[in-house]
Design a protein around this motif. Structure first.
Motif, PDB file in Angstrom:
ATOM      1  N   GLU A 132     -27.137  31.855   7.854  1.00  0.00           N
ATOM      2  CA  GLU A 132     -26.288  31.008   7.025  1.00  0.00           C
ATOM      3  C   GLU A 132     -24.898  31.615   6.873  1.00  0.00           C
ATOM      4  OE1 GLU A 132     -26.929  28.041   6.019  1.00  0.00           O
ATOM      5  OE2 GLU A 132     -28.971  28.041   6.791  1.00  0.00           O
ATOM      6  N   ALA A 133     -24.824  32.928   6.753  1.00  0.00           N
ATOM      7  CA  ALA A 133     -23.525  33.588   6.608  1.00  0.00           C
ATOM      8  C   ALA A 133     -22.657  33.393   7.839  1.00  0.00           C
ATOM      9  CB  ALA A 133     -23.724  35.074   6.331  1.00  0.00           C
ATOM     10  N   ALA A 134     -23.297  33.261   8.991  1.00  0.00           N
ATOM     11  CA  ALA A 134     -22.572  33.053  10.242  1.00  0.00           C
ATOM     12  C   ALA A 134     -22.273  31.575  10.494  1.00  0.00           C
ATOM     13  CB  ALA A 134     -23.374  33.622  11.406  1.00  0.00           C
ATOM     14  N   GLY A 135     -22.541  30.741   9.495  1.00  0.00           N
ATOM     15  CA  GLY A 135     -22.301  29.315   9.668  1.00  0.00           C
ATOM     16  C   GLY A 135     -23.363  28.625  10.480  1.00  0.00           C
ATOM     17  N   ALA A 136     -24.577  29.158  10.445  1.00  0.00           N
ATOM     18  CA  ALA A 136     -25.713  28.588  11.181  1.00  0.00           C
ATOM     19  C   ALA A 136     -25.413  28.460  12.670  1.00  0.00           C
ATOM     20  CB  ALA A 136     -26.113  27.240  10.579  1.00  0.00           C
ATOM     21  N   ALA A 137     -24.658  29.400  13.211  1.00  0.00           N
ATOM     22  CA  ALA A 137     -24.355  29.407  14.642  1.00  0.00           C
ATOM     23  C   ALA A 137     -25.392  30.237  15.376  1.00  0.00           C
ATOM     24  CB  ALA A 137     -22.969  29.987  14.876  1.00  0.00           C
ATOM     25  N   GLY A 138     -25.769  29.778  16.558  1.00  0.00           N
ATOM     26  CA  GLY A 138     -26.688  30.547  17.375  1.00  0.00           C
ATOM     27  C   GLY A 138     -28.142  30.336  17.022  1.00  0.00           C
ATOM     28  N   GLN A 139     -28.534  29.080  16.846  1.00  0.00           N
ATOM     29  CA  GLN A 139     -29.941  28.747  16.624  1.00  0.00           C
ATOM     30  C   GLN A 139     -30.815  29.403  17.698  1.00  0.00           C
ATOM     31  OE1 GLN A 139     -32.007  26.123  14.748  1.00  0.00           O
ATOM     32  NE2 GLN A 139     -33.515  27.362  15.811  1.00  0.00           N
ATOM     33  N   PRO A 140     -31.840  30.177  17.321  1.00  0.00           N
ATOM     34  CA  PRO A 140     -32.741  30.718  18.343  1.00  0.00           C
ATOM     35  C   PRO A 140     -33.628  29.608  18.912  1.00  0.00           C
ATOM     36  CG  PRO A 140     -33.477  31.357  16.146  1.00  0.00           C
ATOM     37  CD  PRO A 140     -32.178  30.642  15.964  1.00  0.00           C
ATOM     38  N   TRP A 141     -33.897  29.665  20.207  1.00  0.00           N
ATOM     39  CA  TRP A 141     -34.634  28.602  20.901  1.00  0.00           C
ATOM     40  C   TRP A 141     -36.007  29.066  21.365  1.00  0.00           C
ATOM     41  CZ3 TRP A 141     -31.555  24.826  19.699  1.00  0.00           C
ATOM     42  CH2 TRP A 141     -30.161  24.994  19.726  1.00  0.00           C
ATOM     43  N   THR A 142     -36.593  30.038  20.680  1.00  0.00           N
ATOM     44  CA  THR A 142     -37.821  30.656  21.174  1.00  0.00           C
ATOM     45  C   THR A 142     -39.079  30.292  20.403  1.00  0.00           C
ATOM     46  OG1 THR A 142     -37.255  32.585  19.808  1.00  0.00           O
ATOM     47  CG2 THR A 142     -36.644  32.659  22.157  1.00  0.00           C
ATOM     48  N   ALA A 143     -38.955  29.718  19.214  1.00  0.00           N
ATOM     49  CA  ALA A 143     -40.130  29.481  18.378  1.00  0.00           C
ATOM     50  C   ALA A 143     -40.958  28.301  18.891  1.00  0.00           C
ATOM     51  CB  ALA A 143     -39.714  29.269  16.926  1.00  0.00           C
ATOM     52  N   THR A 144     -42.022  28.008  18.179  1.00  0.00           N
ATOM     53  CA  THR A 144     -43.069  27.103  18.653  1.00  0.00           C
ATOM     54  C   THR A 144     -42.561  25.715  19.011  1.00  0.00           C
ATOM     55  OG1 THR A 144     -44.677  28.306  17.311  1.00  0.00           O
ATOM     56  CG2 THR A 144     -45.285  26.073  18.013  1.00  0.00           C
ATOM     57  N   THR A 145     -41.813  25.090  18.113  1.00  0.00           N
ATOM     58  CA  THR A 145     -41.422  23.699  18.330  1.00  0.00           C
ATOM     59  C   THR A 145     -40.534  23.553  19.554  1.00  0.00           C
ATOM     60  OG1 THR A 145     -41.607  23.264  15.974  1.00  0.00           O
ATOM     61  CG2 THR A 145     -40.331  21.692  17.272  1.00  0.00           C
ATOM     62  N   TRP A 146     -39.575  24.463  19.710  1.00  0.00           N
ATOM     63  CA  TRP A 146     -38.708  24.396  20.882  1.00  0.00           C
ATOM     64  C   TRP A 146     -39.489  24.620  22.170  1.00  0.00           C
ATOM     65  CZ3 TRP A 146     -34.467  22.058  20.030  1.00  0.00           C
ATOM     66  CH2 TRP A 146     -33.783  22.192  18.819  1.00  0.00           C
ATOM     67  N   THR A 147     -40.425  25.549  22.144  1.00  0.00           N
ATOM     68  CA  THR A 147     -41.166  25.864  23.364  1.00  0.00           C
ATOM     69  C   THR A 147     -42.109  24.725  23.730  1.00  0.00           C
ATOM     70  OG1 THR A 147     -41.021  28.210  22.812  1.00  0.00           O
ATOM     71  CG2 THR A 147     -42.625  27.573  24.486  1.00  0.00           C
ATOM     72  N   LEU A 148     -42.802  24.171  22.753  1.00  0.00           N
ATOM     73  CA  LEU A 148     -43.666  23.024  23.040  1.00  0.00           C
ATOM     74  C   LEU A 148     -42.860  21.853  23.595  1.00  0.00           C
ATOM     75  CD1 LEU A 148     -46.143  22.814  20.008  1.00  0.00           C
ATOM     76  CD2 LEU A 148     -46.672  23.459  22.363  1.00  0.00           C
ATOM     77  N   THR A 149     -41.721  21.571  22.995  1.00  0.00           N
ATOM     78  CA  THR A 149     -40.896  20.460  23.454  1.00  0.00           C
ATOM     79  C   THR A 149     -40.462  20.670  24.893  1.00  0.00           C
ATOM     80  OG1 THR A 149     -40.127  20.039  21.203  1.00  0.00           O
ATOM     81  CG2 THR A 149     -38.787  19.150  22.996  1.00  0.00           C
ATOM     82  N   THR A 150     -40.065  21.883  25.216  1.00  0.00           N
ATOM     83  CA  THR A 150     -39.654  22.195  26.581  1.00  0.00           C
ATOM     84  C   THR A 150     -40.798  21.986  27.558  1.00  0.00           C
ATOM     85  OG1 THR A 150     -38.009  23.787  25.819  1.00  0.00           O
ATOM     86  CG2 THR A 150     -38.798  24.028  28.083  1.00  0.00           C
ATOM     87  N   LEU A 151     -41.970  22.508  27.246  1.00  0.00           N
ATOM     88  CA  LEU A 151     -43.114  22.374  28.148  1.00  0.00           C
ATOM     89  C   LEU A 151     -43.508  20.912  28.337  1.00  0.00           C
ATOM     90  CD1 LEU A 151     -45.237  25.407  26.905  1.00  0.00           C
ATOM     91  CD2 LEU A 151     -44.178  25.172  29.166  1.00  0.00           C
TER      92      LEU A 151
END
Length: 324
Positions: free
Chosen positions: A76-95
């Motif tokens: 949040e301090a960084a302005g929510a920049a650089g969302q990590p793309w490694t957690a469950t929802t992102w990985t399932l969506t990719t697959l």
């Protein structure tokens, strides 16, 4: 469709996650060929690498939407920049989007029901949360894996805004729909409809959300007709949850084929933009990357020709000019 043989060979020289779609949609390969390539997603290349990274509890990176132990204060301090793309929802969506057979994730739906909670209010995974983009991914992923996500389907009916779309900021009081949120929502609803056969009110809601984008030509503010923002005209793969004219046009191609209808003429300006980005040799360049940590890169750096974007761009233009 008369694709240049050299360009087609370049596209076919790719990971199975991409190659099977090239075979099916651009090369005209028989079903036995592209289905065999699609089956390799579970055992070779990008898909196999992501599968190998799954945690024993069914998650990836120890979290639902963010990695376990994520430093939200710093985020949040960084302005929510650089969302990590490694957690469950992102990985399932990719697959899922890569065409992985759900059988390769047998038992995952039950594991996530038992072990995964949303970072927002510790809500149960398959119940969804308050963000319409997150709920859209989860609706589609749940249908794919056989989870009960009927509650999320109803959530979309309950939270559609008066102008026809959705906005993840509704929880903060927003009453106007968002390009990003609406596109992600209709993509999730289309995937759910295609996998479950459910229509009725959900289909009507999807069509209303699509109308929201069509009224704006995928690119413009309805009030002034001015371009909505530069993010709409910048192309990058993976799309993630970020709106672009190419991301949206690819959805409308899939939706039109699902609905068995011709392309809507209001897509013309977006199609013109997509065509203008094609290089002289028929490729599309990676224009930027969405910042944030990834398991591994699946496309080229900015400035280089992207096989993924070339697949989408070529397929969208072929659909437009042959079906319009």
């Amino acid at each position: 469709m008369g694709l240049d043989p050299e360009l087609l060979d370049w596209l076919l020289d790719s990971d199975p996650a991409l190659r099977w779609e090239v075979e099916r949609d651009l090369a005209g390969a028989p079903p036995g060929v592209w289905r065999a390539t699609r089956a390799r997603v579970a055992t070779e290349g990008f898909g196999a690498r992501l599968l190998a990274l799954q945690d024993p509890d069914g998650q990836w990176a120890g979290g639902a939407f963010f990695p376990g132990g994520f430093d939200f204060a710093a985020f949040e301090a960084a302005g929510a920049a650089g969302q990590p793309w490694t957690a469950t929802t992102w990985t399932l969506t990719t697959l899922r989007e890569w065409g992985l057979d759900a059988a390769a994730l047998a038992g995952t739906a039950d594991k996530l029901a038992a072990n995964s909670r949303w970072e927002y209010d510790d809500l149960p995974y398959w119940g969804g949360e308050v963000d319409c983009c997150i709920n859209a991914y989860t609706l589609a992923n749940g249908a794919w894996l056989g989870a009960d996500v009927a509650g999320i389907a109803q959530w979309f009916l309950d939270h559609r805004l008066a102008d026809g779309g959705w906005n993840c900021a509704w929880v903060d009081g927003s009453t106007r729909s968002s390009f990003h949120s609406t596109l992600n929502s209709v993509k999730g609803l289309l995937a759910y409809e295609a996998m479950t056969g459910e229509g009725g009110p959900l289909r009507a809601a999807r069509l209303a959300g699509e109308e929201y984008l069509l009224e704006r030509g995928l690119l413009r503010r309805l009030s002034t007709g001015e371009p909505v923002a530069t993010w709409a005209t910048r192309f990058a793969y993976p799309f993630r949850g970020v709106y672009s004219a190419l991301n949206a046009a690819e959805h409308f191609r899939a939706a039109a084929q699902h609905n068995n209808v011709a392309p809507d003429p209001r897509l013309a300006d977006a199609i013109g933009l997509i065509r203008s980005r094609r290089t002289a040799d028929g490729r599309w360049l990676q224009e930027h990357r969405h910042p944030g940590s990834v398991w591994f890169e699946v496309d080229v750096p900015p400035g280089e020709p992207s096989r993924w974007l070339t697949l989408f761009g070529t397929r969208v233009l072929a659909w437009w000019y042959t079906a319009a």
